[in-house]
Scaffold this motif. Structure first.
Motif, PDB file in Angstrom:
ATOM      1  N   ASP A   1     -21.020 -21.623  15.555  1.00 12.13           N
ATOM      2  CA  ASP A   1     -20.858 -20.727  14.402  1.00 12.13           C
ATOM      3  C   ASP A   1     -21.238 -19.296  14.723  1.00 12.13           C
ATOM      4  OD1 ASP A   1     -19.999 -22.879  12.947  1.00 12.13           O
ATOM      5  OD2 ASP A   1     -21.958 -23.281  12.019  1.00 12.13           O
ATOM      6  N   ASP A   2     -22.064 -19.103  15.743  1.00 17.30           N
ATOM      7  CA  ASP A   2     -22.504 -17.752  16.091  1.00 17.30           C
ATOM      8  C   ASP A   2     -21.590 -17.074  17.116  1.00 17.30           C
ATOM      9  OD1 ASP A   2     -24.748 -17.926  14.435  1.00 17.30           O
ATOM     10  OD2 ASP A   2     -25.903 -18.949  15.999  1.00 17.30           O
ATOM     11  N   SER A   3     -20.645 -17.804  17.646  1.00 21.63           N
ATOM     12  CA  SER A   3     -19.759 -17.227  18.658  1.00 21.63           C
ATOM     13  C   SER A   3     -18.801 -16.238  18.006  1.00 21.63           C
ATOM     14  CB  SER A   3     -18.971 -18.329  19.366  1.00 21.63           C
ATOM     15  OG  SER A   3     -18.122 -17.787  20.346  1.00 21.63           O
ATOM     16  N   PRO A   4     -18.605 -15.062  18.607  1.00 19.81           N
ATOM     17  CA  PRO A   4     -17.742 -14.045  17.989  1.00 19.81           C
ATOM     18  C   PRO A   4     -16.264 -14.407  18.035  1.00 19.81           C
ATOM     19  CG  PRO A   4     -18.501 -13.299  20.135  1.00 19.81           C
ATOM     20  CD  PRO A   4     -19.248 -14.563  19.839  1.00 19.81           C
ATOM     21  N   ILE A   5     -15.842 -15.266  18.964  1.00 18.28           N
ATOM     22  CA  ILE A   5     -14.444 -15.674  19.075  1.00 18.28           C
ATOM     23  C   ILE A   5     -14.376 -17.159  19.412  1.00 18.28           C
ATOM     24  CG2 ILE A   5     -13.542 -13.409  19.767  1.00 18.28           C
ATOM     25  CD1 ILE A   5     -13.607 -14.376  22.674  1.00 18.28           C
ATOM     26  N   THR A   6     -13.219 -17.746  19.159  1.00 19.27           N
ATOM     27  CA  THR A   6     -13.009 -19.139  19.508  1.00 19.27           C
ATOM     28  C   THR A   6     -12.564 -19.247  20.962  1.00 19.27           C
ATOM     29  OG1 THR A   6     -10.657 -19.138  18.900  1.00 19.27           O
ATOM     30  CG2 THR A   6     -12.265 -19.570  17.135  1.00 19.27           C
ATOM     31  N   GLU A   7     -12.530 -20.482  21.464  1.00 21.59           N
ATOM     32  CA  GLU A   7     -12.084 -20.680  22.839  1.00 21.59           C
ATOM     33  C   GLU A   7     -10.630 -20.260  23.006  1.00 21.59           C
ATOM     34  OE1 GLU A   7     -12.452 -23.950  26.417  1.00 21.59           O
ATOM     35  OE2 GLU A   7     -12.577 -24.626  24.352  1.00 21.59           O
ATOM     36  N   GLN A   8      -9.798 -20.537  22.011  1.00 23.64           N
ATOM     37  CA  GLN A   8      -8.402 -20.138  22.094  1.00 23.64           C
ATOM     38  C   GLN A   8      -8.263 -18.619  22.144  1.00 23.64           C
ATOM     39  OE1 GLN A   8      -5.967 -21.510  18.855  1.00 23.64           O
ATOM     40  NE2 GLN A   8      -4.150 -20.386  19.550  1.00 23.64           N
ATOM     41  N   GLN A   9      -9.122 -17.917  21.419  1.00 21.72           N
ATOM     42  CA  GLN A   9      -9.021 -16.455  21.356  1.00 21.72           C
ATOM     43  C   GLN A   9      -9.416 -15.775  22.660  1.00 21.72           C
ATOM     44  OE1 GLN A   9     -11.465 -15.926  17.863  1.00 21.72           O
ATOM     45  NE2 GLN A   9      -9.677 -15.687  16.520  1.00 21.72           N
ATOM     46  N   ILE A  10     -10.106 -16.489  23.548  1.00 17.89           N
ATOM     47  CA  ILE A  10     -10.411 -15.916  24.861  1.00 17.89           C
ATOM     48  C   ILE A  10      -9.122 -15.477  25.542  1.00 17.89           C
ATOM     49  CG2 ILE A  10     -11.239 -16.436  27.187  1.00 17.89           C
ATOM     50  CD1 ILE A  10     -13.322 -18.275  25.925  1.00 17.89           C
ATOM     51  N   GLY A  11      -8.097 -16.308  25.439  1.00 23.63           N
ATOM     52  CA  GLY A  11      -6.827 -15.990  26.071  1.00 23.63           C
ATOM     53  C   GLY A  11      -6.090 -14.848  25.428  1.00 23.63           C
ATOM     54  N   GLU A  12      -6.560 -14.392  24.264  1.00 22.80           N
ATOM     55  CA  GLU A  12      -5.928 -13.284  23.560  1.00 22.80           C
ATOM     56  C   GLU A  12      -6.722 -11.985  23.719  1.00 22.80           C
ATOM     57  OE1 GLU A  12      -5.747 -14.756  19.594  1.00 22.80           O
ATOM     58  OE2 GLU A  12      -4.514 -16.495  20.128  1.00 22.80           O
ATOM     59  N   CYS A  13      -7.829 -12.054  24.477  1.00 20.23           N
ATOM     60  CA  CYS A  13      -8.637 -10.858  24.716  1.00 20.23           C
ATOM     61  C   CYS A  13      -7.979  -9.969  25.781  1.00 20.23           C
ATOM     62  CB  CYS A  13     -10.035 -11.251  25.194  1.00 20.23           C
ATOM     63  SG  CYS A  13     -11.060 -12.042  23.939  1.00 20.23           S
ATOM     64  N   THR A  14      -8.304  -8.696  25.723  1.00 17.24           N
ATOM     65  CA  THR A  14      -7.845  -7.741  26.732  1.00 17.24           C
ATOM     66  C   THR A  14      -9.050  -7.268  27.532  1.00 17.24           C
ATOM     67  OG1 THR A  14      -6.015  -6.983  25.343  1.00 17.24           O
ATOM     68  CG2 THR A  14      -6.698  -5.527  27.136  1.00 17.24           C
ATOM     69  N   ALA A  15      -9.043  -7.553  28.825  1.00 12.72           N
ATOM     70  CA  ALA A  15     -10.151  -7.133  29.687  1.00 12.72           C
ATOM     71  C   ALA A  15     -10.028  -5.642  29.990  1.00 12.72           C
ATOM     72  CB  ALA A  15     -10.141  -7.937  30.977  1.00 12.72           C
ATOM     73  N   ILE A  16     -11.161  -4.941  29.935  1.00 10.75           N
ATOM     74  CA  ILE A  16     -11.171  -3.521  30.289  1.00 10.75           C
ATOM     75  C   ILE A  16     -12.172  -3.234  31.411  1.00 10.75           C
ATOM     76  CG2 ILE A  16     -10.418  -2.790  27.991  1.00 10.75           C
ATOM     77  CD1 ILE A  16     -13.305  -1.931  27.431  1.00 10.75           C
ATOM     78  N   GLY A  17     -12.862  -4.282  31.887  1.00 14.10           N
ATOM     79  CA  GLY A  17     -13.814  -4.078  32.973  1.00 14.10           C
ATOM     80  C   GLY A  17     -14.298  -5.418  33.512  1.00 14.10           C
ATOM     81  N   THR A  18     -14.723  -5.405  34.758  1.00 14.56           N
ATOM     82  CA  THR A  18     -15.342  -6.569  35.376  1.00 14.56           C
ATOM     83  C   THR A  18     -16.510  -6.087  36.214  1.00 14.56           C
ATOM     84  OG1 THR A  18     -13.873  -6.439  37.310  1.00 14.56           O
ATOM     85  CG2 THR A  18     -13.193  -7.885  35.501  1.00 14.56           C
ATOM     86  N   THR A  19     -17.541  -6.910  36.306  1.00 10.51           N
ATOM     87  CA  THR A  19     -18.657  -6.549  37.167  1.00 10.51           C
ATOM     88  C   THR A  19     -18.452  -7.163  38.547  1.00 10.51           C
ATOM     89  OG1 THR A  19     -20.063  -8.474  36.734  1.00 10.51           O
ATOM     90  CG2 THR A  19     -20.158  -6.651  35.141  1.00 10.51           C
TER      91      THR A  19
END
Length: 246
Positions: free
Chosen positions: A69-87
């Motif tokens: 319940d505290d997660s900002p996004i669901t597992e499915q929504q990970i695939g809809e994210c746009t990456a703007i940086g990586t460490t």
């Protein structure tokens, strides 16, 4: 902030593309940073990249992060994210429509976190300050060394040397001090693990791996071949040996 080599700003095509896509999804300070400095690596830690909507899609099915319940996004929504940086450790920095802030997807933890953005934040260098805040939050400490940025120029070259541990030879800490005297750097960063000597005429730096006590690397721009050759000759004269070419 020290800029290691000549920045490669966004092309007009990329600029127009980002402006067309930007409907509040990307932080304005991130766009300003890209327009001024282009893609690159901040403080040897965070790769600042153009938005990439593809890289996180496969991770939606990997089960790497917990989703409650505290997660900002669901597992499915990970695939809809746009990456703007990586460490360099493999963490992702991303954005998602409707999430107020940046998403931190850690490589070695199970909770995705939201990084709130400061109000306003339009002052020069503010995206670098945001990245510093992320580092402080995730690692629990400040980066005490000077801030620097390595633009990805596409013309960067390098060579590697080693200082074999032999009796009578200087160690890398002593070599670093000698190098500073022979070639006074525009900026240097040193801690118990590494020493980096930055040179504008090189468009790069000499990195001495104090932790293993042997490795020396020189990074330079293609146009600085004569400068790098002079430094290579000097390092060889002090007992360094070139690693064999692959």
């Amino acid at each position: 902030m020290y800029i290691v080599s000549e920045p490669v700003g966004l092309s007009e095509v990329h600029r127009q593309q980002l402006e067309a896509e930007n409907t509040g999804l990307y932080p304005q300070t991130y766009l300003q940073f890209l327009q001024q400095y282009g893609e690159g690596t901040y403080r040897g830690w965070m790769n600042v990249q153009l938005p990439d909507p593809e890289v996180l899609r496969p991770f939606a099915g990997y089960g790497l992060w917990e989703h409650d319940d505290d997660s900002p996004i669901t597992e499915q929504q990970i695939g809809e994210c746009t990456a703007i940086g990586t460490t360099v450790d493999g963490d992702f920095l991303a954005v998602y429509p409707g999430v107020d802030g940046l998403l931190w997807l850690p490589r070695h933890a199970e909770q995705i976190q939201v990084i709130p953005l400061p109000p306003g934040g339009q002052e020069e260098g503010s995206y670098a300050l945001i990245l510093d805040g992320i580092y402080r939050k995730m690692y629990g400490r400040e980066q005490e060394e000077s801030a620097y940025y390595e633009p990805w120029t596409g013309t960067r070259q390098h060579f590697f040397l080693r200082m074999p541990p032999r009796q009578g030879r200087v160690n890398l800490t002593e070599l670093a001090a000698m190098c500073r005297d022979e070639f006074p750097p525009d900026l240097f960063i040193e801690n118990p693990y590494i020493c980096c000597l930055f040179y504008r005429e090189l468009g790069g730096y000499i990195r001495l791996n104090l932790a293993n006590g042997q490795e020396v690397a020189v990074f330079f721009e293609q146009a600085a071949g004569q400068v790098s050759a002079r430094m290579k000759e000097w390092l060889l004269s002090k007992g360094c040996e070139l690693y064999p070419e692959d």
